[in-house]
Design an enzyme around this catalytic site. Structure first.
Site, PDB file in Angstrom:
ATOM      1  N   ARG A  11       0.849  -1.183   0.000  1.00 26.08           N
ATOM      2  CA  ARG A  11       0.000   0.000   0.000  1.00 26.08           C
ATOM      3  C   ARG A  11       0.889   1.238   0.000  1.00 26.08           C
ATOM      4  O   ARG A  11       2.021   1.201   0.483  1.00 26.08           O
ATOM      5  CB  ARG A  11      -0.897   0.009   1.234  1.00 26.08           C
ATOM      6  CG  ARG A  11      -1.956  -1.058   1.242  1.00 26.08           C
ATOM      7  CD  ARG A  11      -2.570  -1.230   2.626  1.00 26.08           C
ATOM      8  NE  ARG A  11      -3.322  -0.056   3.079  1.00 26.08           N
ATOM      9  CZ  ARG A  11      -3.854   0.047   4.285  1.00 26.08           C
ATOM     10  NH1 ARG A  11      -3.714  -0.928   5.167  1.00 26.08           N
ATOM     11  NH2 ARG A  11      -4.537   1.129   4.640  1.00 26.08           N
ATOM     12  N   SER A  13       0.449   4.107   1.583  1.00 30.08           N
ATOM     13  CA  SER A  13       0.354   5.014   2.732  1.00 30.08           C
ATOM     14  C   SER A  13       1.727   5.146   3.401  1.00 30.08           C
ATOM     15  O   SER A  13       2.585   4.266   3.276  1.00 30.08           O
ATOM     16  CB  SER A  13      -0.654   4.475   3.754  1.00 30.08           C
ATOM     17  OG  SER A  13      -0.134   3.334   4.410  1.00 30.08           O
ATOM     18  N   LYS A  82      -3.166  -7.996  10.710  1.00 31.00           N
ATOM     19  CA  LYS A  82      -4.523  -7.623  11.161  1.00 31.00           C
ATOM     20  C   LYS A  82      -5.408  -7.192   9.997  1.00 31.00           C
ATOM     21  O   LYS A  82      -6.628  -7.187  10.118  1.00 31.00           O
ATOM     22  CB  LYS A  82      -4.455  -6.530  12.225  1.00 31.00           C
ATOM     23  CG  LYS A  82      -3.980  -5.189  11.721  1.00 31.00           C
ATOM     24  CD  LYS A  82      -3.992  -4.137  12.801  1.00 31.00           C
ATOM     25  CE  LYS A  82      -3.469  -2.807  12.316  1.00 31.00           C
ATOM     26  NZ  LYS A  82      -4.155  -2.251  11.145  1.00 31.00           N
ATOM     27  N   ASP A  83      -4.809  -6.817   8.851  1.00 28.60           N
ATOM     28  CA  ASP A  83      -5.597  -6.391   7.684  1.00 28.60           C
ATOM     29  C   ASP A  83      -5.916  -7.539   6.729  1.00 28.60           C
ATOM     30  O   ASP A  83      -6.616  -7.336   5.735  1.00 28.60           O
ATOM     31  CB  ASP A  83      -4.848  -5.310   6.896  1.00 28.60           C
ATOM     32  CG  ASP A  83      -4.754  -3.995   7.662  1.00 28.60           C
ATOM     33  OD1 ASP A  83      -5.659  -3.740   8.484  1.00 28.60           O
ATOM     34  OD2 ASP A  83      -3.786  -3.244   7.447  1.00 28.60           O
ATOM     35  N   THR A 128     -12.381   6.805  15.994  1.00 29.97           N
ATOM     36  CA  THR A 128     -11.978   5.440  15.609  1.00 29.97           C
ATOM     37  C   THR A 128     -13.090   4.809  14.784  1.00 29.97           C
ATOM     38  O   THR A 128     -14.265   5.053  15.050  1.00 29.97           O
ATOM     39  CB  THR A 128     -11.679   4.535  16.822  1.00 29.97           C
ATOM     40  OG1 THR A 128     -11.335   3.231  16.340  1.00 29.97           O
ATOM     41  CG2 THR A 128     -12.874   4.412  17.758  1.00 29.97           C
ATOM     42  N   SER A 130     -12.808   1.411  14.317  1.00 28.18           N
ATOM     43  CA  SER A 130     -12.656   0.003  14.674  1.00 28.18           C
ATOM     44  C   SER A 130     -13.826  -0.448  15.546  1.00 28.18           C
ATOM     45  O   SER A 130     -14.042   0.090  16.642  1.00 28.18           O
ATOM     46  CB  SER A 130     -11.342  -0.194  15.438  1.00 28.18           C
ATOM     47  OG  SER A 130     -11.374  -1.364  16.206  1.00 28.18           O
ATOM     48  N   ARG A 132     -13.977  -3.142  17.091  1.00 30.07           N
ATOM     49  CA  ARG A 132     -13.364  -3.745  18.282  1.00 30.07           C
ATOM     50  C   ARG A 132     -13.111  -2.682  19.343  1.00 30.07           C
ATOM     51  O   ARG A 132     -13.424  -2.869  20.531  1.00 30.07           O
ATOM     52  CB  ARG A 132     -12.051  -4.412  17.865  1.00 30.07           C
ATOM     53  CG  ARG A 132     -11.170  -4.893  19.011  1.00 30.07           C
ATOM     54  CD  ARG A 132      -9.790  -5.302  18.488  1.00 30.07           C
ATOM     55  NE  ARG A 132      -9.087  -4.189  17.870  1.00 30.07           N
ATOM     56  CZ  ARG A 132      -8.328  -3.313  18.542  1.00 30.07           C
ATOM     57  NH1 ARG A 132      -8.177  -3.417  19.850  1.00 30.07           N
ATOM     58  NH2 ARG A 132      -7.709  -2.342  17.894  1.00 30.07           N
ATOM     59  N   ARG A 150     -12.011   7.167   9.470  1.00 29.16           N
ATOM     60  CA  ARG A 150     -11.208   6.301   8.618  1.00 29.16           C
ATOM     61  C   ARG A 150      -9.962   7.055   8.164  1.00 29.16           C
ATOM     62  O   ARG A 150      -9.785   8.223   8.426  1.00 29.16           O
ATOM     63  CB  ARG A 150     -12.028   5.877   7.393  1.00 29.16           C
ATOM     64  CG  ARG A 150     -13.149   4.868   7.660  1.00 29.16           C
ATOM     65  CD  ARG A 150     -12.650   3.437   7.713  1.00 29.16           C
ATOM     66  NE  ARG A 150     -11.594   3.180   6.761  1.00 29.16           N
ATOM     67  CZ  ARG A 150     -11.744   3.031   5.449  1.00 29.16           C
ATOM     68  NH1 ARG A 150     -12.948   3.089   4.919  1.00 29.16           N
ATOM     69  NH2 ARG A 150     -10.713   2.805   4.658  1.00 29.16           N
ATOM     70  N   GLY A 151      -9.124   6.332   7.424  1.00 29.88           N
ATOM     71  CA  GLY A 151      -7.902   6.933   6.893  1.00 29.88           C
ATOM     72  C   GLY A 151      -6.684   6.380   7.600  1.00 29.88           C
ATOM     73  O   GLY A 151      -6.768   5.824   8.694  1.00 29.88           O
ATOM     74  N   ASN A 152      -5.517   6.522   6.947  1.00 31.44           N
ATOM     75  CA  ASN A 152      -4.296   6.039   7.594  1.00 31.44           C
ATOM     76  C   ASN A 152      -3.979   6.904   8.813  1.00 31.44           C
ATOM     77  O   ASN A 152      -4.622   7.932   9.050  1.00 31.44           O
ATOM     78  CB  ASN A 152      -3.134   5.985   6.587  1.00 31.44           C
ATOM     79  CG  ASN A 152      -2.778   7.354   6.020  1.00 31.44           C
ATOM     80  OD1 ASN A 152      -2.547   8.299   6.757  1.00 31.44           O
ATOM     81  ND2 ASN A 152      -2.731   7.454   4.696  1.00 31.44           N
ATOM     82  N   ARG A 156      -5.578  10.479  10.083  1.00 30.26           N
ATOM     83  CA  ARG A 156      -6.401  10.614  11.289  1.00 30.26           C
ATOM     84  C   ARG A 156      -5.837  11.688  12.221  1.00 30.26           C
ATOM     85  O   ARG A 156      -6.592  12.417  12.867  1.00 30.26           O
ATOM     86  CB  ARG A 156      -6.498   9.274  12.029  1.00 30.26           C
ATOM     87  CG  ARG A 156      -7.293   8.243  11.249  1.00 30.26           C
ATOM     88  CD  ARG A 156      -7.535   6.990  12.054  1.00 30.26           C
ATOM     89  NE  ARG A 156      -7.680   5.833  11.176  1.00 30.26           N
ATOM     90  CZ  ARG A 156      -8.096   4.652  11.563  1.00 30.26           C
ATOM     91  NH1 ARG A 156      -8.415   4.433  12.822  1.00 30.26           N
ATOM     92  NH2 ARG A 156      -8.203   3.656  10.714  1.00 30.26           N
ATOM     93  N   CYS A 243     -16.155  -8.286   8.986  1.00 29.84           N
ATOM     94  CA  CYS A 243     -15.424  -7.067   9.345  1.00 29.84           C
ATOM     95  C   CYS A 243     -16.182  -6.189  10.339  1.00 29.84           C
ATOM     96  O   CYS A 243     -15.610  -5.269  10.907  1.00 29.84           O
ATOM     97  CB  CYS A 243     -15.072  -6.266   8.102  1.00 29.84           C
ATOM     98  SG  CYS A 243     -16.505  -5.623   7.274  1.00 29.84           S
TER      99      CYS A 243
END
Length: 310
Positions: A11, A13, A82-83, A128, A130, A132, A150-152, A156, A243
């Site tokens: 990626r 990023s 994790k992705d 966030t 997430s 989780r 969202r976003g890298n 953020r 997800c």
């Protein structure tokens, strides 16, 4: 013929490219005669700023990378474990050749005023996306307000500066990779914020038939991390989470060879929390992952997961 050049797809990023630099440095240290070059791709997950489930979930961050690898445009892909979806196999024709030594698995709070979660006033907006993190935050701190973000990590942090949230939850390892660990106001223990499956681990993915490349990069792998990832990914596979499922957990390989796995399943509002923790001897991590997942299924995890829209 000896490998002379390894093209690494990733990626585009800043964090992903920082991860690639770690791999390049480790390859250069072990194999100084092999050149590396980076093939950056922008994934649909990076372009899309909405609900990930609408893109098919976590695979949105990996499918373009996988395609470049399978098309022969690159020889090696670097992924955050994790992705990588665990509810389905890796794309046919690819394998994980190595898992690098695990980084910090914990989450961190970034609050511009330097406060901890306990010190934040009611109504504080926590950025966030997430599920989780949202489930665990809502369970422990119902007075705080999660806002979707969202976003890298760099993006953020910019959104935080722009006032779109009052504080952020991000991974310690990610902040360390982009040189932003100094922004952390509180590191959350795994008992406060259980990490995602595969937290802090980089996986090196190759084409199945590239024996020479696999041979070169497998030497970068860490055996203890391999055992932890085998247990964790089998745990997630057996649970068949999607997800939008707040699933968390981590395995830990001890120096004496014992392996433990903690697994947790939450309802999105954090009101239902299912827990399982087991130990295994030195032999079979996959069986441990299966066993912990089954323990959660016995507690009703299937019903909790299936009740969540996705």
């Amino acid at each position: 013929m000896a490998v002379e050049l390894i093209r690494i797809v990733s990626r585009s990023s800043p964090m992903a490219l920082a991860q690639v630099e770690r791999v390049r440095a480790e390859l250069a240290a072990r194999h100084p005669g092999i050149r590396t070059e980076v093939v950056p791709v922008t994934t649909s997950g990076d372009r899309w700023q909405g609900d990930l489930a609408k893109l098919g979930g976590k695979g949105a961050f990996t499918k373009e990378v996988d395609a470049a690898l399978l098309a022969g445009e690159a020889d090696l892909a670097v992924h955050c474990v994790k992705d990588v979806p665990a509810d389905r196999p890796l794309p046919a024709g690819t394998v994980f050749a190595a898992y690098l030594t695990r980084d910090d698995i914990r989450d961190a709070l970034i609050d511009p005023a330097g406060r901890t979660l306990d010190q934040l006033p009611p109504g504080t907006r926590i950025g966030t996306s997430s599920v989780r993190r949202v489930a665990q935050l809502t369970a422990a701190y119902p007075e705080l307000v999660p806002v979707p973000m969202r976003g890298n990590a760099n993006r953020r942090l910019e959104k935080l500066e722009a006032g779109e949230a009052d504080a952020l939850l991000l991974a310690v390892s990610g902040l360390e990779r982009i040189g932003m660990a100094h922004r952390i106001s509180q590191v959350l223990g795994v008992d406060e914020m259980c990490p995602p499956i595969g937290a802090g681990v980089l996986a090196l993915q190759c084409r199945e038939g590239d024996a020479e490349v696999i041979d070169v990069v497998s030497g970068l792998g860490d055996p203890a991390t391999w055992r932890e990832m085998t247990a964790e990914r089998m745990f997630l596979h057996v649970l068949q989470g999607h997800c939008n499922s707040p699933i968390a957990g981590y395995a830990k390989a001890e120096r004496d060879g014992r392996l433990s796995l903690w697994g947790r399943v939450f309802s999105p509002d954090g009101k239902t929390v299912l827990d399982a923790h087991e130990w295994a001897g030195p032999l079979d991590p996959a069986t441990l992952g299966t066993s912990v997942a089954v323990a959660l299924l016995r507690q009703g995890a299937r019903e909790v997961i299936d009740a969540i829209p996705h």
